[in-house]
Motif scaffolding. Sequence first.
Motif, PDB file in Angstrom:
ATOM      1  N   ARG A 196     -11.144 -33.510 -59.958  1.00  0.00           N
ATOM      2  CA  ARG A 196     -10.801 -34.428 -61.044  1.00  0.00           C
ATOM      3  C   ARG A 196     -10.168 -33.692 -62.201  1.00  0.00           C
ATOM      4  O   ARG A 196     -10.482 -32.528 -62.454  1.00  0.00           O
ATOM      5  CB  ARG A 196     -12.078 -35.105 -61.569  1.00  0.00           C
ATOM      6  N   SER A 221     -27.612 -49.857 -60.919  1.00  0.00           N
ATOM      7  CA  SER A 221     -26.545 -48.944 -61.366  1.00  0.00           C
ATOM      8  C   SER A 221     -26.982 -48.172 -62.598  1.00  0.00           C
ATOM      9  O   SER A 221     -27.993 -48.509 -63.231  1.00  0.00           O
ATOM     10  CB  SER A 221     -25.281 -49.737 -61.715  1.00  0.00           C
ATOM     11  N   GLY A 222     -26.179 -47.176 -62.945  1.00  0.00           N
ATOM     12  CA  GLY A 222     -26.438 -46.410 -64.150  1.00  0.00           C
ATOM     13  C   GLY A 222     -26.251 -47.248 -65.407  1.00  0.00           C
ATOM     14  O   GLY A 222     -27.026 -47.148 -66.364  1.00  0.00           O
ATOM     15  N   SER A 223     -25.199 -48.088 -65.406  1.00  0.00           N
ATOM     16  CA  SER A 223     -24.930 -48.915 -66.586  1.00  0.00           C
ATOM     17  C   SER A 223     -26.090 -49.864 -66.863  1.00  0.00           C
ATOM     18  O   SER A 223     -26.582 -49.965 -67.995  1.00  0.00           O
ATOM     19  CB  SER A 223     -23.661 -49.753 -66.372  1.00  0.00           C
ATOM     20  N   ASP A 234     -30.031 -39.029 -69.766  1.00  0.00           N
ATOM     21  CA  ASP A 234     -29.246 -39.803 -68.795  1.00  0.00           C
ATOM     22  C   ASP A 234     -28.829 -38.873 -67.648  1.00  0.00           C
ATOM     23  O   ASP A 234     -27.855 -38.122 -67.758  1.00  0.00           O
ATOM     24  CB  ASP A 234     -28.025 -40.430 -69.475  1.00  0.00           C
ATOM     25  N   ASN A 273     -29.042 -48.102 -68.343  1.00  0.00           N
ATOM     26  CA  ASN A 273     -28.954 -47.790 -69.773  1.00  0.00           C
ATOM     27  C   ASN A 273     -29.098 -49.042 -70.632  1.00  0.00           C
ATOM     28  O   ASN A 273     -29.637 -48.982 -71.742  1.00  0.00           O
ATOM     29  CB  ASN A 273     -27.668 -47.019 -70.078  1.00  0.00           C
ATOM     30  N   HIS A 304     -22.086 -43.270 -70.607  1.00  0.00           N
ATOM     31  CA  HIS A 304     -23.366 -43.882 -70.242  1.00  0.00           C
ATOM     32  C   HIS A 304     -23.153 -45.218 -69.533  1.00  0.00           C
ATOM     33  O   HIS A 304     -24.067 -46.032 -69.468  1.00  0.00           O
ATOM     34  CB  HIS A 304     -24.245 -44.068 -71.483  1.00  0.00           C
ATOM     35  N   TRP A 342     -19.550 -38.225 -57.889  1.00  0.00           N
ATOM     36  CA  TRP A 342     -20.762 -37.490 -58.290  1.00  0.00           C
ATOM     37  C   TRP A 342     -22.003 -38.016 -57.572  1.00  0.00           C
ATOM     38  O   TRP A 342     -23.090 -37.986 -58.135  1.00  0.00           O
ATOM     39  CB  TRP A 342     -21.051 -37.617 -59.777  1.00  0.00           C
TER      40      TRP A 342
HETATM   41  N1  PXG Z   1     -24.542 -42.553 -67.021  1.00  0.00           N
HETATM   42  C1  PXG Z   1     -23.866 -41.469 -66.588  1.00  0.00           C
HETATM   43  C2  PXG Z   1     -24.262 -40.118 -67.105  1.00  0.00           C
HETATM   44  C3  PXG Z   1     -22.840 -41.599 -65.657  1.00  0.00           C
HETATM   45  O1  PXG Z   1     -22.167 -40.518 -65.246  1.00  0.00           O
HETATM   46  C4  PXG Z   1     -23.236 -43.987 -65.681  1.00  0.00           C
HETATM   47  C5  PXG Z   1     -24.242 -43.790 -66.591  1.00  0.00           C
HETATM   48  C6  PXG Z   1     -22.933 -45.385 -65.239  1.00  0.00           C
HETATM   49  O2  PXG Z   1     -23.296 -45.575 -63.923  1.00  0.00           O
HETATM   50  P1  PXG Z   1     -22.660 -46.780 -63.070  1.00  0.00           P
HETATM   51  O3  PXG Z   1     -23.480 -46.736 -61.794  1.00  0.00           O
HETATM   52  O4  PXG Z   1     -22.913 -48.026 -63.815  1.00  0.00           O
HETATM   53  O5  PXG Z   1     -21.210 -46.492 -62.897  1.00  0.00           O
HETATM   54  C7  PXG Z   1     -22.512 -42.890 -65.193  1.00  0.00           C
HETATM   55  C8  PXG Z   1     -21.411 -43.108 -64.201  1.00  0.00           C
HETATM   56  C9  PXG Z   1     -15.963 -40.305 -64.030  1.00  0.00           C
HETATM   57  C10 PXG Z   1     -16.922 -41.410 -63.776  1.00  0.00           C
HETATM   58  O6  PXG Z   1     -14.826 -40.619 -64.402  1.00  0.00           O
HETATM   59  C11 PXG Z   1     -18.279 -41.204 -63.960  1.00  0.00           C
HETATM   60  C12 PXG Z   1     -19.154 -42.261 -63.779  1.00  0.00           C
HETATM   61  C13 PXG Z   1     -18.686 -43.501 -63.383  1.00  0.00           C
HETATM   62  C14 PXG Z   1     -17.318 -43.684 -63.197  1.00  0.00           C
HETATM   63  C15 PXG Z   1     -16.432 -42.649 -63.396  1.00  0.00           C
HETATM   64  O7  PXG Z   1     -16.329 -39.130 -63.889  1.00  0.00           O
HETATM   65  N2  PXG Z   1     -20.493 -42.055 -64.062  1.00  0.00           N
END
Ligand code: PXG
Length: 469
Positions: A426, A128-130, A269, A133, A163, A65
């Motif tokens: 996926r 990162s996203g994690s 998010d 958050n 998240h 993504w």
């Molecule tokens: N928020 C959202 C909405 C996400 O999609 C994260 C936070 C976390 O981001 P990091 O950079 O820490 O990975 C995500 C990440 C999947 C998949 O299976 C989606 C994500 C990560 C790994 C797998 O679709 N999104």
Amino acid sequence: MNTSHTAEQLGTREIQALDSAHFIHPFTDHGDLATRGARVITRSDGIYIWDSEGEKLLDAMSGLWCVNVGYGRKALAEAAYEQMMTLPFYNSFFQTTNVPAVKLATRLAALAPKVGDRSFEHVFFSSSGSESNDSNVRMVRRYWDLLDQPQRKVIISRHNAYHGSTMAGASLGGMSGMHAQGDLPIPNITHIGQPYFFEDGQPGESADAFGVRAAGWLEDKILEVGPDKVAAFIAEPIQGAGGVIIPPATYWPEIQRIVDKYGILLISDEVICAFGRLGHWFAYERFGYKPDLVTFAKAVTSGYIPLGGVMVGNRVAKVLIEQGGEFNHGYTYSGHPVACAVALANLDIMEAEQLPQRVRGEMGDYFAKRFLALKDHLLVGDAETCGFVAGLVLVKNKQTKARFNPDDAVGMICRGHCFRNGLIMRAVGDRMIIAPPLTMTHADIDELLRLIQQALDLTQQDLHQKGLI
Ligand code: PXG
């Protein structure tokens, strides 16, 4: 010692053996992986990636993504090189700053549209996203402490939300499999149902009526917890990892009404949905709601280098900055100059090629028209798109919409046919999902749909032979 990063000198089997021996992958059953051997991805260009055996795959998931501008963008590599030669790193903890971080924060603030009384003049950076958050949890708690309401601790999220994978990220997320490992969620995080009409709409109920009902679960939860104890609601505009769950049009306006009524903070998010994915720089604009904090990551650099962060709206920023003194939070790489330089070059490309406008306009319409035509396929119970994300649900019986037994892993069967035939798509349960690069041309979309159609046909044959349909 071989320092090549391609598989040309090391054979595929050798890399797979070293992979198994040393590399712990995210979310992976390593026993299973060892028996199959990982697919070794070696190079990329445009919308395609290649593996070590020379197989070409159309990457309809944009990496994960994130590769919104597509692969092979020299300008991003050049931006990283230039910045590494000038200033590869310096921290921004002790009253220092760096030019790319300042420029990026300024630019993101200009790109984030003002809605009602909410504007975004400040940005907090992570990698990162994690992490972003986790920062949200810290900021939300600090905000309410500073307003003398320390009892407001509870953050409400949704089942099947994603998240992130840190302690707070996984707790905010609503993935039961993640909660089952490691005593999650952490205290003061609770969840409500997701707005998935196909699964939870009642017979005779319209999507719009369901949207209002699903948003109402937030009010029920606020009343259950106690309105004076609720700090924030967090949600993805569209759930990505949960299977591309697109809420009915009535959902977000009703959520906005409820968070306003109780004065709680709203966290959007947008790790997946921002940077053109839904046809806008930020997705709250697409749905017209007013978040206080916006999480971003992934496509801010099109995934070329890790970068994430939080757009901090004026409501929160005013309190944190004007009343807060020192906020004891931050990361070594907050405002990393190389990551920020790559992000700036990435935004240049998105602007020059008008990628959000493209997705919002004719190209998005063409993608939707072609994808929605899959509804005619015998296996497809429903298909939906929003911007450049799309999902379809595989069903056992098209008329009754009866679902397959989860143990039959029909989504994985379909995914296998995609993979073997040159397409990355996926499977989330029996939902098949895509989020292709925003650079797709008409011809690329035609090719993508040809490959999806082929995978669905092969899946149908397979299921027929197995006696499942
Ligand atoms: N928020 C959202 C909405 C996400 O999609 C994260 C936070 C976390 O981001 P990091 O950079 O820490 O990975 C995500 C990440 C999947 C998949 O299976 C989606 C994500 C990560 C790994 C797998 O679709 N999104």
